[in-house]
Design a protein around this motif. Sequence first.
Motif, PDB file in Angstrom:
ATOM      1  N   GLU A 209      -4.082  -9.430  31.431  1.00 16.67           N
ATOM      2  CA  GLU A 209      -4.258 -10.819  31.805  1.00 16.67           C
ATOM      3  C   GLU A 209      -3.461 -11.787  30.810  1.00 16.67           C
ATOM      4  O   GLU A 209      -3.075 -11.288  29.989  1.00 16.67           O
ATOM      5  N   LEU A 210      -3.687 -12.930  31.177  1.00 11.83           N
ATOM      6  CA  LEU A 210      -3.088 -14.117  30.242  1.00 11.83           C
ATOM      7  C   LEU A 210      -3.776 -14.216  28.935  1.00 11.83           C
ATOM      8  O   LEU A 210      -3.198 -14.151  28.042  1.00 11.83           O
ATOM      9  N   ILE A 211      -5.073 -14.201  29.209  1.00 11.51           N
ATOM     10  CA  ILE A 211      -5.859 -14.529  28.177  1.00 11.51           C
ATOM     11  C   ILE A 211      -6.629 -13.238  27.669  1.00 11.51           C
ATOM     12  O   ILE A 211      -7.004 -12.320  28.408  1.00 11.51           O
ATOM     13  N   LYS A 212      -6.288 -12.740  26.267  1.00 13.29           N
ATOM     14  CA  LYS A 212      -7.065 -11.830  25.776  1.00 13.29           C
ATOM     15  C   LYS A 212      -8.270 -11.798  25.435  1.00 13.29           C
ATOM     16  O   LYS A 212      -9.221 -10.895  25.721  1.00 13.29           O
TER      17      LYS A 212
ATOM     18  N   VAL B  58      13.934 -19.586  33.368  1.00  7.76           N
ATOM     19  CA  VAL B  58      13.816 -19.025  34.547  1.00  7.76           C
ATOM     20  C   VAL B  58      12.578 -18.961  35.203  1.00  7.76           C
ATOM     21  O   VAL B  58      12.150 -19.809  36.036  1.00  7.76           O
ATOM     22  N   SER B  59      11.766 -18.185  34.705  1.00  5.59           N
ATOM     23  CA  SER B  59      10.341 -17.781  35.055  1.00  5.59           C
ATOM     24  C   SER B  59       9.437 -17.364  34.112  1.00  5.59           C
ATOM     25  O   SER B  59       9.803 -16.780  33.181  1.00  5.59           O
ATOM     26  N   ILE B  60       8.107 -17.349  34.501  1.00 11.31           N
ATOM     27  CA  ILE B  60       7.178 -16.384  33.724  1.00 11.31           C
ATOM     28  C   ILE B  60       7.131 -15.275  34.459  1.00 11.31           C
ATOM     29  O   ILE B  60       6.842 -15.013  35.549  1.00 11.31           O
ATOM     30  N   VAL B  61       7.246 -14.026  33.635  1.00  8.82           N
ATOM     31  CA  VAL B  61       7.154 -12.710  34.128  1.00  8.82           C
ATOM     32  C   VAL B  61       5.747 -12.181  34.149  1.00  8.82           C
ATOM     33  O   VAL B  61       5.412 -11.641  35.081  1.00  8.82           O
ATOM     34  N   SER B  62       5.132 -12.519  32.943  1.00 11.26           N
ATOM     35  CA  SER B  62       3.574 -11.805  32.937  1.00 11.26           C
ATOM     36  C   SER B  62       2.736 -12.876  33.910  1.00 11.26           C
ATOM     37  O   SER B  62       3.178 -13.783  34.089  1.00 11.26           O
TER      38      SER B  62
END
Length: 372
Positions: free
Chosen positions: A331-334, A303-307
């Motif tokens: 963040e997306l990238i650690k 359905v969607s990306i939550v983070s």
Amino acid sequence: MKKLLISTVMFFAMLGCSLKSTIRDTAQDITNNTVAMLDDAIDKITQESESWQATLHELAENLTDEAQSTIRNEVQNLANRTIAAAGSELRCNVDFLGARVVQALQRIKAEVLKKPIPARNPAICQVVPSAIDMNLMPSRRNKVDISGYDFDNQSLKLYLVTNTNQKLDVTHALNRLSHYHLVLNLGSNGVLLNNASKHLILEYKNNAMSSIAITQPVVPDCKEEEVSFSPDVVTYMPPRTRGDRDYGGNGPSVTSNVKIYVDNNTIKAKVKMLARETKSDWTTAEGESVFTIYTAPSSRRIVSIVSDNETSTNYLDSNHAEDFFETGSGELIKRFAFVGDTAGDEAGTRTRVKVTFNRVRVKLKEIGNCNE
């Protein structure tokens, strides 16, 4: 002698007229008597439906004249048909049977009076089961019993209506066991029902006699859920797009962007990197690449990306070592790990970015046997 002959002829002529009148009056009396007995029976059954059997028996016994024998046979046949239709396995109620007997007697009366005889239309008193439950196994919903009256010698039609209102003729599955008992065959050689089946219609002369509902299984709402996953580390080496292959200690200036998005039922990551020399011939390595980092189960839809779905960073490289940048848990990238300048040629051969993701959270929705 002549006067005697004329008198004799006139006598027999008068006698003949009188005899014809007597026969005609006698026939009319029998007709009136028959109609009166029929009217009495009709009134009695109309007032007391449960008396139909005793009333018919009494009527047949009272029709004693030879001229009434045909009517007596019709009454006896009516009684036999009604007794059959009243069988305990079919359970036609008393009011229904009484009404049908009254209609039949009215037809007999019209016949006696030589008036137009009302049509003998079929009628239904009970359908078992009253609806077809598709939740049941096919072996437990393989027939429908219909009880009623006057099913013989009638042009009955059976139709299956779909949920798109398509009307299919399935009369081949209609079996007439007797004048009071029909069976709808729902087995493998009868009406084949599926999730598009809406109801069955039994028709007589283009008029619906009965509509039998087909109840489909209750479809639950599709459930939603959030899941998280850790994508694999992704490494990307952009191609050289300008200058020679050596940054020669002049940077490079490095920029990188990573963005994730939903594509069909997968999540993809687009990784971009630019590494440009700060002077001289502006040696540049630049490009982007797409990586599939997640595929949803076949029973779920993304359905969607939550983070978080995008992270960017930039810096000026000042050494030949690999450079690391931590971004944070939100963040997306650690972590970004870059190789910019090296001791030798590197643009398009060594310069690259390696990204480590934080856990990605997505919303999934159940698909298949559920209501969107």
